[in-house]
Design a protein around this motif. Structure first.
Motif, PDB file in Angstrom:
ATOM      1  N   GLU A  22       0.908  -1.022  -0.045  1.00 40.47           N
ATOM      2  CA  GLU A  22      -0.108  -0.069   0.061  1.00 40.47           C
ATOM      3  C   GLU A  22       0.881   1.151  -0.032  1.00 40.47           C
ATOM      4  N   THR A  23       1.067   1.948  -0.950  1.00 37.92           N
ATOM      5  CA  THR A  23       1.755   3.213  -1.282  1.00 37.92           C
ATOM      6  C   THR A  23       1.029   4.312  -0.787  1.00 37.92           C
ATOM      7  N   LEU A  24       1.812   5.345  -0.575  1.00 40.54           N
ATOM      8  CA  LEU A  24       1.180   6.838   0.106  1.00 40.54           C
ATOM      9  C   LEU A  24       0.134   7.317  -1.032  1.00 40.54           C
ATOM     10  N   CYS A  25       0.722   7.577  -2.142  1.00 43.05           N
ATOM     11  CA  CYS A  25      -0.296   7.997  -3.233  1.00 43.05           C
ATOM     12  C   CYS A  25      -0.405   7.470  -4.606  1.00 43.05           C
ATOM     13  N   HIS A  26       0.111   6.346  -4.785  1.00 46.70           N
ATOM     14  CA  HIS A  26      -0.039   5.738  -6.028  1.00 46.70           C
ATOM     15  C   HIS A  26      -0.963   4.406  -5.958  1.00 46.70           C
ATOM     16  N   GLY A  27      -1.684   3.971  -4.747  1.00 47.81           N
ATOM     17  CA  GLY A  27      -2.611   2.801  -4.758  1.00 47.81           C
ATOM     18  C   GLY A  27      -1.732   1.700  -4.410  1.00 47.81           C
ATOM     19  N   PRO A  28      -2.352   0.591  -4.402  1.00 47.25           N
ATOM     20  CA  PRO A  28      -1.803  -0.636  -4.317  1.00 47.25           C
ATOM     21  C   PRO A  28      -0.573  -0.983  -5.373  1.00 47.25           C
ATOM     22  N   LEU A  29       0.404  -1.333  -4.777  1.00 47.09           N
ATOM     23  CA  LEU A  29       1.552  -1.626  -5.902  1.00 47.09           C
ATOM     24  C   LEU A  29       1.862  -3.278  -5.750  1.00 47.09           C
ATOM     25  N   ARG A  30       1.849  -3.928  -6.758  1.00 50.50           N
ATOM     26  CA  ARG A  30       2.242  -5.205  -6.874  1.00 50.50           C
ATOM     27  C   ARG A  30       3.857  -5.495  -7.129  1.00 50.50           C
ATOM     28  N   ILE A  31       4.534  -6.127  -6.518  1.00 54.22           N
ATOM     29  CA  ILE A  31       5.975  -6.204  -6.963  1.00 54.22           C
ATOM     30  C   ILE A  31       6.334  -7.787  -6.668  1.00 54.22           C
ATOM     31  N   PRO A  32       7.067  -8.278  -7.629  1.00 56.18           N
ATOM     32  CA  PRO A  32       7.822  -7.546  -8.649  1.00 56.18           C
ATOM     33  C   PRO A  32       6.759  -7.292  -9.695  1.00 56.18           C
ATOM     34  N   SER A  33       7.182  -6.377 -10.634  1.00 56.70           N
ATOM     35  CA  SER A  33       6.128  -6.029 -11.702  1.00 56.70           C
ATOM     36  C   SER A  33       6.693  -6.488 -13.047  1.00 56.70           C
TER      37      SER A  33
END
Length: 132
Positions: A22-33
Motif C-alpha cells: 500500500e503506497t502513500l499516493c499511488h494505490g496498491p503496488l504489486r511487486i515484482p512487476s
C-alpha cells in the motif's frame, strides 16, 4: 533451522517473492512487476539527505523509465508524516512505521546503509546543495 532473513543480502538479478504494497499516493503496488526494481529503504520522512536523494531520482525519472527501472522507497514513517514531504513524488513511496520491510532480505541498517553509498561518495550529493 530457518535461515535468518537478515543474513541474506539481495543481489542484482535476485527475484523477490510476490507482494502487494500500500503506497502513500499511488494505490496498491504489486511487486515484482516484471522489470527491474530499485528498492530504497529510508529512515524518516524529514531526513534531508534522503529527500535530496529522492529528488534526484525524480529528476531522472525519464531515464529510469527508458531503462524499465521501477523505483520504490520505504520509510520508517507514518503516511501522515510522509505526506508533506513525499506526496508529489512521481514514484511510489511506502509508509513502514513498524519496519516490517526493513527486516526483509537485503535490507540492513546502519549509518552507511541509511545514507546510501552514492550519498557518502565524495561529491555524491554535494552538487544538489546550493551555495549562498
Amino acid at each position: 533451522m530457518a535461515e535468518n532473513v537478515r543474513s541474506h543480502r539481495l543481489r542484482p538479478g535476485d527475484i523477490l517473492a510476490p507482494s502487494t504494497l500500500e503506497t502513500l499516493c499511488h494505490g496498491p503496488l504489486r511487486i515484482p512487476s516484471g522489470g527491474l526494481l530499485h528498492l530504497q529503504f529510508r529512515r524518516f520522512a524529514g531526513c534531508p539527505v534522503c529527500n535530496l536523494h529522492l529528488r534526484s531520482f525524480s529528476q531522472g525519472r525519464e531515464q529510469l523509465a527508458e531503462a524499465a527501472v521501477q523505483t520504490v522507497a520505504f520509510f520508517h514513517s507514518s503516511a501522515e508524516t510522509m505526506r508533506p514531504y513525499h506526496a508529489d513524488l512521481p514514484f511510489p513511496v511506502v509508509p513502514d512505521p513498524e519496519r516490517r520491510r526493513r527486516g526483509r532480505p537485503g535490507a540492513s541498517s546502519g549509518a552507511r546503509r541509511a545514507a546510501g553509498a552514492s550519498d557518502l561518495h565524495r561529491g555524491g550529493w554535494a552538487p544538489g546543495i546550493r551555495r549562498p
